[in-house]
Each structure stands twice: as structure tokens, then as C-alpha cells.
Design a protein around this motif. Structure first.
Motif, mmCIF file in Angstrom:
data_model
loop_
_atom_site.group_PDB
_atom_site.id
_atom_site.type_symbol
_atom_site.label_atom_id
_atom_site.label_comp_id
_atom_site.label_asym_id
_atom_site.label_seq_id
_atom_site.Cartn_x
_atom_site.Cartn_y
_atom_site.Cartn_z
ATOM 1 N N VAL A 130 0.885 -1.254 -0.126
ATOM 2 C CA VAL A 130 0.005 -0.012 -0.015
ATOM 3 C C VAL A 130 0.824 1.226 0.012
ATOM 4 C CG1 VAL A 130 -1.863 1.182 1.429
ATOM 5 C CG2 VAL A 130 -2.191 -1.346 0.937
ATOM 6 N N SER A 131 1.950 1.279 0.918
ATOM 7 C CA SER A 131 2.858 2.387 0.991
ATOM 8 C C SER A 131 3.466 2.506 -0.491
ATOM 9 C CB SER A 131 3.855 2.302 1.959
ATOM 10 O OG SER A 131 3.148 1.998 3.088
ATOM 11 N N TYR A 132 3.845 1.468 -1.198
ATOM 12 C CA TYR A 132 4.489 1.538 -2.559
ATOM 13 C C TYR A 132 3.549 2.023 -3.585
ATOM 14 C CZ TYR A 132 7.066 0.113 -6.588
ATOM 15 O OH TYR A 132 7.681 0.316 -7.913
ATOM 16 N N VAL A 133 2.432 1.760 -3.503
ATOM 17 C CA VAL A 133 1.368 2.362 -4.461
ATOM 18 C C VAL A 133 1.225 3.577 -4.156
ATOM 19 C CG1 VAL A 133 -1.040 2.202 -5.260
ATOM 20 C CG2 VAL A 133 0.383 -0.031 -4.960
ATOM 21 N N ASP A 134 1.177 4.117 -2.926
ATOM 22 C CA ASP A 134 0.894 5.481 -2.664
ATOM 23 C C ASP A 134 2.006 6.348 -3.107
ATOM 24 O OD1 ASP A 134 -1.509 5.096 -1.448
ATOM 25 O OD2 ASP A 134 -0.744 5.051 0.671
ATOM 26 N N ALA A 135 3.139 5.747 -3.013
ATOM 27 C CA ALA A 135 4.569 6.414 -3.261
ATOM 28 C C ALA A 135 4.558 6.738 -4.837
ATOM 29 C CB ALA A 135 5.762 5.838 -2.981
ATOM 30 N N LEU A 136 4.094 5.660 -5.463
ATOM 31 C CA LEU A 136 3.765 5.727 -7.173
ATOM 32 C C LEU A 136 2.758 6.805 -7.719
ATOM 33 C CD1 LEU A 136 4.033 1.959 -8.122
ATOM 34 C CD2 LEU A 136 5.756 3.562 -8.350
ATOM 35 N N SER A 137 1.805 6.803 -7.013
ATOM 36 C CA SER A 137 0.713 7.668 -7.381
ATOM 37 C C SER A 137 1.049 9.273 -6.812
ATOM 38 C CB SER A 137 -0.564 7.128 -6.704
ATOM 39 O OG SER A 137 -0.480 7.097 -5.590
ATOM 40 N N SER A 138 1.851 9.101 -5.901
ATOM 41 C CA SER A 138 2.219 10.628 -5.462
ATOM 42 C C SER A 138 3.548 11.355 -6.081
ATOM 43 C CB SER A 138 2.498 10.636 -4.020
ATOM 44 O OG SER A 138 1.277 10.158 -3.153
ATOM 45 N N GLY A 139 4.186 10.355 -7.161
ATOM 46 C CA GLY A 139 5.231 10.807 -8.256
ATOM 47 C C GLY A 139 6.394 10.696 -7.443
ATOM 48 N N HIS A 140 6.848 9.789 -6.337
ATOM 49 C CA HIS A 140 7.888 9.607 -5.472
ATOM 50 C C HIS A 140 8.754 8.923 -6.427
ATOM 51 C CE1 HIS A 140 5.679 11.031 -1.537
ATOM 52 N NE2 HIS A 140 5.605 11.889 -2.321
ATOM 53 N N HIS A 141 8.492 8.085 -7.340
ATOM 54 C CA HIS A 141 9.430 7.438 -8.124
ATOM 55 C C HIS A 141 9.243 7.737 -9.497
ATOM 56 C CE1 HIS A 141 10.346 3.668 -5.546
ATOM 57 N NE2 HIS A 141 9.257 4.345 -4.947
ATOM 58 N N ASP A 142 10.459 8.300 -10.131
ATOM 59 C CA ASP A 142 10.311 8.668 -11.520
ATOM 60 C C ASP A 142 9.963 7.612 -12.835
ATOM 61 O OD1 ASP A 142 11.106 11.132 -11.109
ATOM 62 O OD2 ASP A 142 13.345 10.821 -10.693
ATOM 63 N N VAL A 143 9.468 7.971 -13.635
ATOM 64 C CA VAL A 143 8.925 6.922 -14.769
ATOM 65 C C VAL A 143 9.549 7.546 -16.150
ATOM 66 C CG1 VAL A 143 6.949 5.665 -16.002
ATOM 67 C CG2 VAL A 143 7.307 6.109 -13.421
ATOM 68 N N HIS A 144 10.376 6.713 -16.785
ATOM 69 C CA HIS A 144 10.878 7.122 -18.117
ATOM 70 C C HIS A 144 10.885 5.929 -19.013
ATOM 71 C CE1 HIS A 144 12.620 11.061 -17.053
ATOM 72 N NE2 HIS A 144 12.824 10.536 -15.803
ATOM 73 N N ASP A 145 9.982 6.215 -20.144
ATOM 74 C CA ASP A 145 9.754 5.172 -21.213
ATOM 75 C C ASP A 145 9.346 3.754 -20.619
ATOM 76 O OD1 ASP A 145 11.236 6.728 -22.981
ATOM 77 O OD2 ASP A 145 12.999 5.936 -22.613
ATOM 78 N N ASN A 146 8.235 3.928 -19.712
ATOM 79 C CA ASN A 146 7.538 3.044 -19.025
ATOM 80 C C ASN A 146 8.382 2.257 -18.089
ATOM 81 O OD1 ASN A 146 4.484 2.362 -20.359
ATOM 82 N ND2 ASN A 146 5.836 3.084 -21.963
ATOM 83 N N VAL A 147 9.583 2.772 -17.675
ATOM 84 C CA VAL A 147 10.065 1.866 -16.426
ATOM 85 C C VAL A 147 10.183 2.751 -15.282
ATOM 86 C CG1 VAL A 147 12.684 1.286 -16.017
ATOM 87 C CG2 VAL A 147 11.887 0.939 -18.480
ATOM 88 N N ILE A 148 9.943 2.241 -14.227
ATOM 89 C CA ILE A 148 9.894 2.682 -12.943
ATOM 90 C C ILE A 148 11.262 3.012 -12.207
ATOM 91 C CG2 ILE A 148 8.635 2.462 -10.592
ATOM 92 C CD1 ILE A 148 6.362 0.888 -11.742
ATOM 93 N N SER A 149 11.524 3.984 -11.781
ATOM 94 C CA SER A 149 12.752 3.990 -11.002
ATOM 95 C C SER A 149 12.736 3.271 -9.762
ATOM 96 C CB SER A 149 13.254 5.233 -10.904
ATOM 97 O OG SER A 149 14.401 5.530 -10.019
ATOM 98 N N LEU A 150 13.544 2.277 -9.490
ATOM 99 C CA LEU A 150 13.687 1.790 -8.198
ATOM 100 C C LEU A 150 13.769 2.322 -6.992
ATOM 101 C CD1 LEU A 150 13.587 -1.360 -6.819
ATOM 102 C CD2 LEU A 150 15.993 -1.400 -7.323
ATOM 103 N N MET A 151 14.781 3.520 -7.223
ATOM 104 C CA MET A 151 15.168 4.637 -6.243
ATOM 105 C C MET A 151 14.127 5.640 -6.107
ATOM 106 S SD MET A 151 19.199 4.129 -6.524
ATOM 107 C CE MET A 151 19.907 2.883 -7.098
ATOM 108 N N PRO A 152 13.474 6.115 -5.024
ATOM 109 C CA PRO A 152 12.536 7.194 -4.991
ATOM 110 C C PRO A 152 13.310 8.233 -5.195
ATOM 111 C CG PRO A 152 12.819 6.321 -2.886
ATOM 112 C CD PRO A 152 13.589 5.098 -3.806
ATOM 113 N N ASN A 153 12.530 9.557 -5.677
ATOM 114 C CA ASN A 153 13.139 10.950 -5.777
ATOM 115 C C ASN A 153 12.824 11.624 -4.460
ATOM 116 O OD1 ASN A 153 10.433 11.580 -6.042
ATOM 117 N ND2 ASN A 153 10.383 11.454 -8.226
#
Length: 382
Positions: free
Chosen positions: A217-240
């Protein structure tokens, strides 16, 4: 009065709200022979009986996947397309998901994990999806790590000394993984049993990410809040953003650094990977249309309060250019304990860029400071 209470207790609007809250599909009255009054109440009763013991997990995981779907369809559709259909729910068994019976227990702590596979059974292992790991990716010195969510048929339990780890996310290249502790010594049961961790073999250094439900749940919240960059459909493993990140903004250039512990490295000392993102945000504030990186300078801090300077030309053998046309550059490198035994705890520093290019500079060099970043020191099992 009794008739009014009976009518209220069967009211479709009342029970419709309950169905919506629990993420249950509201039945279509045009395709059922059930009486109009009490239809939603009956649907809730059937659902509650079918998922007895798993109702809270059902709601929690469905809400998380609903948020994930809403975010992923726009941000990285390839990741969403890679998710496999869920496992069939089999009622009347201690663990209703048949494919997981031989792998996980019926512990309440594992029910969120079971329910996640009921909704989506991991990611499809097709070649075109391997680089789109749900739990993130990074590239370091040409090596690409992508943590894919494993289907139930690919789950495996790995014995690491006195610990048993259920591996549910895996990179086939780097062998990086995420796992759940399904067996451990009694002394560590309360602290670690059923927790998601990254455990370094032999040394027993680990990063604890909590129970699966809270972690996901925390990971999905971080994704939807923009805490992980996405480039070319690839999610960055390391948060921003977060406790082990550092962000600076100088002359229209934004620098973000984030660090992670490497659980797959040598056990003799701690090794960390860090990711650096340089982005030209405002060329007007910079005063130039492009700059080229000339050098870097790091001040590495150790646990005994000593520090060392590390200088070098460019980064990872490159001298990247930031321009209006190509404003983004990212690279990954590593920092580790001193072989003599000093434990690294963090670093800070600066980059030096030249307006125009190194061959044809358009002005004096510009220094871009990088604030101190604290490394995520792993815990250890003594």
C-alpha cells in the motif's frame, strides 16, 4: 415500526454504500431474479461468506490495485499490461488460493499477500515485459536490474542459514530480490516473521520493509504521488524523495540523489548504490541554453567522523550535456565501506559544469552543490 426497520435493513442504497466501501461490484438488477429490495444486502452476504477471514485484505488490496491501475494506465501502461489475471478463489479451504497452498501459511499476516495474487498473479514472464519490473529498475555501469513480481508458480523458498525467505520479486540478471521471512529463529519471530526484507546472504545484513500489506500500500501511494520517476514505461527503483534522498536547485538546474543498500554484494563490507539525476529546469535562470558537466567532487563521511575527498573528471566515464532539447541525464554509481574497516554513513559534494561545452565554453564554470545524503544503513542479525 417493525416494517420500517425491516425496509431500512434491506435498503439497496444503504447496502450499496457498503458494497462500494468494500470494493464489491454492485449487482445489475436487469440480470438477476432476486427481488429488488434486499438485492445489495444479499450480494454483501454472499461476498462476506465467500471471503470469510479475508474481507479486510480483500478491501485493502483492491483499493491499492485500483489506485495502481489509475496511475499506471497513464504513467507506464506497459507495467499495467504485464500484470497477469488473478488466481481463482477456492472457498472452503484454509488458504483459498490453491496455487499458494504449498508455499504460504494461513497466518493473518500473509492474507494480504494471498489476496494480491488473487487479484493479479504476478507479472507475465514474456520477453517484452522483463524490463518493466513492477517494483522498479535501475542501471549501474551497464548492468540493468529490474524487479519483476513473480507469479504463484514461480515463487520459491530459499534457505539462508537459519532463515527461510519466500522470494516474490526477482531480477534474473542481478539476482536482486524482495522476499518475505516465512521461517526464522524464535528470537527474531516477533521482529521479522512475515516481513518483507532484502537480506544479504552470509552477513545477515537486511533492510526491513514491514508486512506485505503495509509495504505494498505504501509503495502504491509513493508511485501515485510521483515519488518514483518513470521514463519510457520504466519505474525507477530508487525514489526521488524520502529519508535517503538529497535534492538541490541551483541556477535552474535540479539535482536529485537517492541511495539504496545492495543486498546482493560481498558480505565483507557494506556497498550502496546511488542514483544521480540532473535536470535543466529553467534555461533563462541558468543564462545559457546548454551546459556540459566537467567534474565532480565528493566528501565521503565515515562513522568515526573521518572523511575523505574523492574527485574526478565527468561521471562514469561520460561528460553529459544538459540542453533545452535534452534537459535530462541520469547515472548510477556506488559507494562502499573502506576496506580497512571504516563504515561509510553518507556523502556530499558538488558538480562543476561549463556553459556551452568543454571544447567551446561560453562563460565561467558553474558549481552545483549537493547537500549531504544519509545512507540507508542496514540492520544486522547478530
Amino acid at each position: 415500526v417493525s416494517k420500517k426497520w425491516r425496509r431500512l435493513s434491506n435498503d439497496n442504497v444503504l447496502w450499496g454504500r457498503m458494497l462500494s466501501y468494500r470494493c464489491i461490484a454492485i449487482p445489475d438488477s436487469t440480470h438477476t431474479n432476486e427481488p429488488e429490495m434486499g438485492r445489495n444486502k444479499l450480494a454483501f452476504s454472499v461476498w462476506y461468506t465467500q471471503y470469510a477471514g479475508f474481507t479486510d485484505s480483500y478491501t485493502r488490496m483492491h483499493r491499492a490495485f485500483d489506485r495502481l491501475e489509475k496511475w499506471a494506465r497513464k504513467a507506464c501502461p506497459h507495467v499495467w499490461q504485464s500484470l497477469a489475471p488473478g488466481l481463482v478463489w477456492v472457498s472452503g479451504e484454509s488458504v483459498p488460493v490453491r496455487e499458494l497452498l504449498s508455499v504460504v501459511s494461513d497466518s493473518p499476516d500473509m492474507r494480504d499477500f494471498i489476496m494480491a495474487h488473487h487479484i493479479h498473479d504476478g507479472q507475465r514472464r514474456r520477453q517484452r515485459f522483463l524490463e518493466y519490473g513492477l517494483f522498479g529498475s535501475y542501471e549501474c555501469y551497464g548492468e540493468v536490474c529490474s524487479l519483476s513480481w513473480l507469479s504463484s508458480r514461480m515463487l520459491q523458498i530459499v534457505d539462508m542459514g537459519r532463515f527461510r525467505i519466500l522470494v516474490f520479486a526477482w531480477c534474473h540478471v542481478t539476482r536482486n530480490y524482495l522476499g518475505i521471512v516465512v521461517g526464522c529463529p524464535i528470537a527474531h519471530t516477533q521482529r521479522l516473521l512475515h516481513h518483507v526484507i532484502q537480506l544479504q546472504p552470509q552477513s545477515y545484513r537486511f533492510v526491513d520493509k514491514g508486512l506485505f500489506g503495509s509495504f505494498f500500500v505504501s509503495y502504491v501511494d509513493a508511485l501515485s504521488s510521483g515519488h518514483h520517476d518513470v521514463h519510457d514505461n520504466v519505474i525507477s527503483l530508487m525514489p526521488n524523495t524520502g529519508p535517503h534522498t538529497s535534492t538541490s536547485y541551483t541556477r535552474g538546474i535540479k539535482i536529485t540523489i537517492t541511495a539504496m543498500f545492495c543486498a546482493d554484494e560481498t558480505p565483507r563490507y557494506r556497498v550502496y548504490r546511488y542514483q544521480v539525476t540532473l535536470e535543466l529546469i529553467d534555461s533563462v535562470q541558468l543564462g545559457y541554453s546548454c551546459v556540459q558537466l566537467e567534474s565532480r567532487h565528493w566528501l565521503v563521511h565515515y562513522a568515526n567522523h573521518e572523511f575523505v575527498h574523492a574527485n574526478g573528471a565527468g561521471v562514469v566515464g561520460e561528460f553529459p550535456v544538459l540542453s533545452v532539447e535534452r534537459p535530462f541525464y541520469r547515472y548510477c554509481s556506488r559507494v562502499e565501506d573502506d576496506p580497512a574497516g571504516l563504515e561509510v554513513v553518507g556523502f556530499e559534494g558538488q558538480f562543476t559544469v561549463v556553459p556551452g561545452s568543454l571544447v567551446d565554453p561560453k562563460g565561467p564554470a558553474i558549481e552545483l552543490p549537493v547537500p549531504y545524503i544519509e545512507l540507508p544503513i542496514p540492520m544486522e542479525i547478530i
